[in-house]
Write a protein that holds these residues in place. Structure first.
Motif, short mmCIF file in Angstrom:
data_model
loop_
_atom_site.label_atom_id
_atom_site.label_comp_id
_atom_site.label_asym_id
_atom_site.label_seq_id
_atom_site.Cartn_x
_atom_site.Cartn_y
_atom_site.Cartn_z
N ASN A 24 -8.47 -57.26 -15.94
CA ASN A 24 -9.29 -57.54 -14.77
C ASN A 24 -8.43 -57.80 -13.54
O ASN A 24 -8.73 -57.33 -12.44
CB ASN A 24 -10.21 -58.73 -15.06
N LEU A 25 -7.34 -58.54 -13.72
CA LEU A 25 -6.44 -58.84 -12.61
C LEU A 25 -5.80 -57.56 -12.07
O LEU A 25 -5.71 -57.38 -10.84
CB LEU A 25 -5.36 -59.83 -13.05
N VAL A 26 -5.39 -56.68 -12.95
CA VAL A 26 -4.80 -55.41 -12.51
C VAL A 26 -5.81 -54.61 -11.70
O VAL A 26 -5.48 -54.07 -10.63
CB VAL A 26 -4.30 -54.59 -13.72
N ARG A 27 -7.06 -54.56 -12.19
CA ARG A 27 -8.11 -53.85 -11.48
C ARG A 27 -8.37 -54.45 -10.11
O ARG A 27 -8.51 -53.73 -9.11
CB ARG A 27 -9.39 -53.86 -12.31
N LEU A 28 -8.42 -55.78 -10.06
CA LEU A 28 -8.66 -56.46 -8.78
C LEU A 28 -7.54 -56.18 -7.79
O LEU A 28 -7.78 -55.93 -6.61
CB LEU A 28 -8.79 -57.97 -8.99
N ARG A 29 -6.30 -56.22 -8.27
CA ARG A 29 -5.16 -55.96 -7.38
C ARG A 29 -5.21 -54.54 -6.83
O ARG A 29 -4.92 -54.30 -5.65
CB ARG A 29 -3.85 -56.20 -8.12
N LEU A 30 -5.53 -53.58 -7.71
CA LEU A 30 -5.62 -52.19 -7.27
C LEU A 30 -6.72 -52.03 -6.23
O LEU A 30 -6.51 -51.39 -5.18
CB LEU A 30 -5.94 -51.30 -8.47
N ASN A 31 -7.88 -52.59 -6.51
CA ASN A 31 -8.99 -52.49 -5.56
C ASN A 31 -8.65 -53.17 -4.23
O ASN A 31 -9.02 -52.67 -3.17
CB ASN A 31 -10.26 -53.12 -6.14
N HIS A 32 -7.93 -54.27 -4.30
CA HIS A 32 -7.57 -55.00 -3.10
C HIS A 32 -6.54 -54.22 -2.27
O HIS A 32 -6.54 -54.28 -1.04
CB HIS A 32 -7.04 -56.38 -3.45
N ALA A 33 -5.68 -53.47 -2.94
CA ALA A 33 -4.68 -52.67 -2.23
C ALA A 33 -5.35 -51.50 -1.50
O ALA A 33 -4.93 -51.12 -0.40
CB ALA A 33 -3.64 -52.15 -3.21
N VAL A 34 -6.38 -50.95 -2.10
CA VAL A 34 -7.07 -49.81 -1.49
C VAL A 34 -7.94 -50.27 -0.33
O VAL A 34 -7.88 -49.73 0.77
CB VAL A 34 -7.91 -49.06 -2.55
N SER A 35 -8.77 -51.25 -0.59
CA SER A 35 -9.61 -51.82 0.46
C SER A 35 -9.78 -53.30 0.18
O SER A 35 -9.85 -53.70 -0.98
CB SER A 35 -10.97 -51.13 0.48
N PRO A 36 -9.83 -54.11 1.20
CA PRO A 36 -9.91 -55.57 1.00
C PRO A 36 -11.11 -55.96 0.15
O PRO A 36 -12.20 -55.40 0.28
CB PRO A 36 -10.06 -56.12 2.42
#
Length: 67
Positions: A24-36
């Motif tokens: 879940n953390l990896v997914r959140l970080r990826l999503n956050h890098a793409v768009s806030p």
């Protein structure tokens, strides 16, 4: 997730939950890098949950070694 909830879980349940939270953390970080993220505090909460899970596992491991 509260510490009291984690302490009620069995070791294998904690390990499974730890794996889920890390993914879940990896997914959140990826999503956050793409768009806030809408709520960036989710990153902090997820990291804290992972730390709690690791802490309880380590406590149990140390208690087993002392016995």
């Amino acid at each position: 997730m509260k510490v009291s909830e984690i302490k009620e879980m069995a070791n294998n349940e904690i390990v499974e939950r730890l794996q889920i939270e890390k993914e879940n953390l990896v997914r959140l970080r990826l999503n956050h890098a793409v768009s806030p993220l809408e709520n960036p505090n989710k990153l902090k909460e997820t990291k804290a949950t992972i730390a709690r899970l690791n802490t309880i596992l380590r406590e149990r491991e140390l208690n087993e070694n002392q016995k």
